[in-house]
Design an enzyme around this catalytic site. Structure first.
Site, PDB file in Angstrom:
ATOM      1  N   SER A  87      14.037  16.839  73.890  1.00 34.57           N
ATOM      2  CA  SER A  87      14.526  15.541  74.077  1.00 34.57           C
ATOM      3  C   SER A  87      16.064  16.152  74.204  1.00 34.57           C
ATOM      4  O   SER A  87      16.772  14.491  74.240  1.00 34.57           O
ATOM      5  CB  SER A  87      14.566  14.877  72.060  1.00 34.57           C
ATOM      6  OG  SER A  87      14.790  15.872  71.422  1.00 34.57           O
ATOM      7  N   THR A 130      17.688  12.803  69.714  1.00 35.80           N
ATOM      8  CA  THR A 130      18.964  12.440  70.686  1.00 35.80           C
ATOM      9  C   THR A 130      19.426  13.793  69.658  1.00 35.80           C
ATOM     10  O   THR A 130      19.506  13.854  68.016  1.00 35.80           O
ATOM     11  CB  THR A 130      19.273  11.270  70.337  1.00 35.80           C
ATOM     12  OG1 THR A 130      18.524  10.715  71.224  1.00 35.80           O
ATOM     13  CG2 THR A 130      20.930  11.708  70.890  1.00 35.80           C
ATOM     14  N   THR A 154      21.292  13.265  74.840  1.00 32.78           N
ATOM     15  CA  THR A 154      19.452  13.031  75.010  1.00 32.78           C
ATOM     16  C   THR A 154      19.191  12.994  76.430  1.00 32.78           C
ATOM     17  O   THR A 154      19.510  12.891  77.044  1.00 32.78           O
ATOM     18  CB  THR A 154      20.043  11.621  74.572  1.00 32.78           C
ATOM     19  OG1 THR A 154      18.289  11.809  73.934  1.00 32.78           O
ATOM     20  CG2 THR A 154      20.389  10.518  74.560  1.00 32.78           C
ATOM     21  N   ARG A 198      15.549   3.728  83.178  1.00 35.62           N
ATOM     22  CA  ARG A 198      16.177   3.317  81.027  1.00 35.62           C
ATOM     23  C   ARG A 198      17.265   3.577  80.891  1.00 35.62           C
ATOM     24  O   ARG A 198      17.496   5.026  81.452  1.00 35.62           O
ATOM     25  CB  ARG A 198      14.982   3.395  80.723  1.00 35.62           C
ATOM     26  CG  ARG A 198      15.413   2.610  79.302  1.00 35.62           C
ATOM     27  CD  ARG A 198      15.725   3.727  78.586  1.00 35.62           C
ATOM     28  NE  ARG A 198      15.828   3.201  76.630  1.00 35.62           N
ATOM     29  CZ  ARG A 198      16.426   3.975  75.737  1.00 35.62           C
ATOM     30  NH1 ARG A 198      16.413   5.234  76.114  1.00 35.62           N
ATOM     31  NH2 ARG A 198      15.911   3.611  74.415  1.00 35.62           N
ATOM     32  N   VAL A 199      18.527   3.015  80.220  1.00 32.85           N
ATOM     33  CA  VAL A 199      19.343   4.365  80.164  1.00 32.85           C
ATOM     34  C   VAL A 199      19.354   3.466  78.222  1.00 32.85           C
ATOM     35  O   VAL A 199      19.143   2.039  77.685  1.00 32.85           O
ATOM     36  CB  VAL A 199      20.570   3.485  80.347  1.00 32.85           C
ATOM     37  CG1 VAL A 199      21.892   3.766  79.876  1.00 32.85           C
ATOM     38  CG2 VAL A 199      20.941   3.645  81.869  1.00 32.85           C
ATOM     39  N   GLY A 200      19.428   4.041  77.371  1.00 32.86           N
ATOM     40  CA  GLY A 200      19.827   3.541  76.096  1.00 32.86           C
ATOM     41  C   GLY A 200      21.212   3.527  75.416  1.00 32.86           C
ATOM     42  O   GLY A 200      22.011   3.512  76.515  1.00 32.86           O
ATOM     43  N   ASP A 201      21.100   3.654  74.343  1.00 37.60           N
ATOM     44  CA  ASP A 201      22.828   3.802  73.597  1.00 37.60           C
ATOM     45  C   ASP A 201      23.351   4.783  73.564  1.00 37.60           C
ATOM     46  O   ASP A 201      24.689   4.174  73.268  1.00 37.60           O
ATOM     47  CB  ASP A 201      21.679   3.099  71.877  1.00 37.60           C
ATOM     48  CG  ASP A 201      21.110   4.780  71.201  1.00 37.60           C
ATOM     49  OD1 ASP A 201      20.036   4.878  71.855  1.00 37.60           O
ATOM     50  OD2 ASP A 201      22.143   5.457  69.535  1.00 37.60           O
ATOM     51  N   THR A 208      20.756   8.086  66.082  1.00 38.35           N
ATOM     52  CA  THR A 208      19.537   8.344  66.359  1.00 38.35           C
ATOM     53  C   THR A 208      18.694   7.342  66.731  1.00 38.35           C
ATOM     54  O   THR A 208      19.090   6.642  65.767  1.00 38.35           O
ATOM     55  CB  THR A 208      19.755   9.572  66.453  1.00 38.35           C
ATOM     56  OG1 THR A 208      17.831  10.373  66.617  1.00 38.35           O
ATOM     57  CG2 THR A 208      19.241   9.971  65.050  1.00 38.35           C
ATOM     58  N   GLY A 209      17.400   7.108  67.699  1.00 34.35           N
ATOM     59  CA  GLY A 209      16.246   6.493  67.260  1.00 34.35           C
ATOM     60  C   GLY A 209      16.468   5.414  68.065  1.00 34.35           C
ATOM     61  O   GLY A 209      16.798   5.881  69.559  1.00 34.35           O
ATOM     62  N   GLY A 242      16.666   3.315  70.670  1.00 35.87           N
ATOM     63  CA  GLY A 242      18.676   3.255  71.021  1.00 35.87           C
ATOM     64  C   GLY A 242      18.648   1.282  71.772  1.00 35.87           C
ATOM     65  O   GLY A 242      19.738   0.944  71.386  1.00 35.87           O
TER      66      GLY A 242
HETATM   67  N1  ASP Z   1      19.118   7.300  71.047  1.00 36.07           N
HETATM   68  C1  ASP Z   1      18.319   7.868  71.387  1.00 36.07           C
HETATM   69  C2  ASP Z   1      17.274   6.687  73.010  1.00 36.07           C
HETATM   70  O1  ASP Z   1      17.241   6.387  72.516  1.00 36.07           O
HETATM   71  C3  ASP Z   1      16.695   8.462  71.321  1.00 36.07           C
HETATM   72  C4  ASP Z   1      17.017   9.092  70.611  1.00 36.07           C
HETATM   73  O2  ASP Z   1      17.727   9.288  69.479  1.00 36.07           O
HETATM   74  O3  ASP Z   1      15.510   8.809  69.304  1.00 36.07           O
HETATM   75  O4  ASP Z   1      17.878   6.726  73.915  1.00 36.07           O
END
Ligand code: ASP
Length: 349
Positions: free
Chosen positions: A108, A210, A228, A238-241, A261-262, A264
Site C-alpha cells: 500500500s 497508508t 501511499t 485518482r489522487v487521494g487525501d 488513513t482510509g 481518502g
Molecule cells: N488514504 C489513502 C487514499 O485514499 C488510502 C488509505 O490510507 O487506505 O489514497
C-alpha cells in the site's frame, strides 16, 4: 488492510480487520492504558500561550513517534534513530516512512504498492516541518521514495505540490532513479483483480494502508509525513487525501499534528487532518479531536462501508486516535522505549 470498502457487509469489514487485531492481541497487552483514550494533557489554547510553553531540549520525556498501522513499528524505530540522537523531527519522519516505501511486502506504500486499474503504480506523499513548510507529490510514477521528492519540493522550490509527469521530471532532475515499482506479486494481484472486477468507476473491495507518521523531537518540534500508493485499483489519475496538506496530514508546530488513513475521498471532503489540529488548538485532546473529525464524516457521508482513521499528537506530547470501524491500529514509540501497537477507539453507533 485497507479500507476502501464499498458495498460490502460489515461482517467482511470485521474479517478484514481480524488479522490486525490478532497481531494486536499478541503485542499490546497492557499498553492500552498508555493513554490512547485517556490523554489528559493540557492543550495550549493559543499561539501566544504556546510561545511561552515551548518544551525545551529536556524534552526527551515528551519526544515521541506515532504512525499508522503495523508497518509503523519499523518506521518509528527508524525515526527514533534520528530523534534519539537529538536530530530534527522533519528528518525523522522522512527516514521513518522511507523504510516502508522501500519494503516490497507492504502493498500500500511505495515499491510493491498495488497498482491502479491500468496496472500503474502511482504514488502520493506529503511532508510538513515545524516551520509550517510543506511539500507534496501526487500521481507520481517510477520513484521509490515519493516522500523524499516531496521533501525536495518543500526545500528547493517555491511550490507545494508537483503532480504526475512534472513531479517525475523534477525527481529525475534531482538525482532520483527511475524504477519499475510493480513487483511480480502486485502484478499478479492486479491480474487476478482484473478477472473478477469490472472496469467501472466504482471501487469494490480494496486493500490499503497508508503510512502517516508524526514525530516530536527533543526540542519539542513537530513534523509529519504521509505516503501511499493510494487505493488499490483506483481509476488512473485518482489522487487521494494523502498528498494534500490539511487532508492526509497537517502540522502546526504551535499546536500539534494529525494524519489520516482510509478512504481518502471522505478525508478530503472534511479536510480531516486540518480539522483535527484546529480542534486541538481550541482545547480538545488529540483523542477528542480525532473523534470529532470522524464524527463529521459519520454525520455527513455514507460511512458504513468505509474506514477512516486519524492519529494525532499535541505539543504536550499527548497522543490519540479514532476511526470509524474497529481494526485500525497505530504504532507508538515514546522516550525511546520499546514500540507498541495500540488499537484505535472507534464509533460504536
Ligand atoms: N488514504 C489513502 C487514499 O485514499 C488510502 C488509505 O490510507 O487506505 O489514497
Amino acid at each position: 488492510m485497507l479500507f476502501y470498502l464499498l458495498s460490502i457487509p460489515n461482517l467482511l469489514i470485521q474479517q478484514l480487520m481480524s488479522s490486525r487485531r490478532k497481531f494486536l492481541n499478541d503485542s499490546i497487552a497492557g499498553t492500552l492504558s498508555l493513554g490512547l483514550l485517556g490523554v489528559n494533557a493540557t492543550v495550549v489554547a493559543s499561539s501566544e500561550t504556546c510561545a511561552t510553553q515551548r518544551p525545551t531540549t529536556k524534552g526527551m520525556d515528551k519526544a515521541l513517534v506515532i504512525s499508522t498501522w503495523n508497518h509503523g513499528l519499523v518506521a518509528n524505530d527508524a525515526a527514533w534513530q534520528v530523534i534519539g540522537k537529538g536530530g530534527r523531527a522533519i528528518d525523522a519522519v522522512e527516514q521513518g516512512v522511507k523504510l516502508v516505501e522501500a519494503d516490497p511486502k507492504v502493498t500500500s506504500v511505495g515499491y510493491g504498492g498495488l497498482p491502479d486499474r491500468d496496472g500503474k503504480v502511482t504514488l502520493d506523499a506529503c511532508i510538513m516541518d515545524e516551520k509550517g513548510n510543506g511539500g507534496a507529490v501526487c500521481f507520481l510514477q517510477h520513484i521509490k521514495h515519493p516522500i523524499s521528492v516531496a521533501r525536495k519540493v518543500m526545500d528547493e522550490t517555491p511550490h507545494v505540490i508537483l503532480a504526475g509527469a512534472g513531479a517525475l521530471r523534477f525527481a529525475l532532475d534531482h538525482g532520483f532513479e527511475k524504477e519499475n515499482l510493480l513487483t511480480p506479486g502486485a502484478k499478479a494481484a492486479w491480474e487476478k483483480w482484473k478477472k473478477e472486477a469490472a472496469y467501472k468507476p466504482i471501487i469494490n473491495v480494496e486493500n490499503h494502508d497508508t503510512i502517516g507518521l508524526l514525530a516530536m523531537d527533543q526540542h519539542g518540534d513537530i513534523a509529519g509525513a504521509c505516503t501511499t500508493s493510494g487505493l488499490a485499483y483506483k481509476m488512473h489519475g485518482r489522487v487521494g487525501d494523502s498528498p494534500i496538506l490539511g487532508a492526509g496530514l497537517f502540522v502546526d508546530n504551535e499546536v500539534g499534528g494529525a494524519t489520516a488513513t482510509g478512504m481518502g475521498e471522505a478525508v478530503l471532503k472534511t479536510l480531516g487532518s486540518f480539522l483535527v489540529v484546529e480542534l486541538m488548538r481550541q482545547g480538545r485532546t488529540p483523542a477528542e479531536a480525532c473523534k470529532e473529525a470522524v464524527m463529521r464524516i459519520i454525520k455527513k457521508q455514507k460511512y458504513k462501508d468505509i474506514q477512516v482513521g486519524y492519529i494525532a499528537i499535541n505539543k504536550e506530547g499527548a497522543y490519540g486516535s479514532y476511526c470509524i470501524h474497529p481494526g485500525f491500529n497505530y504504532a507508538l514509540l515514546q522516550n525511546g522505549k520499546q514500540g507498541v501497537m495500540v488499537d484505535a477507539d472507534y464509533y460504536k453507533g
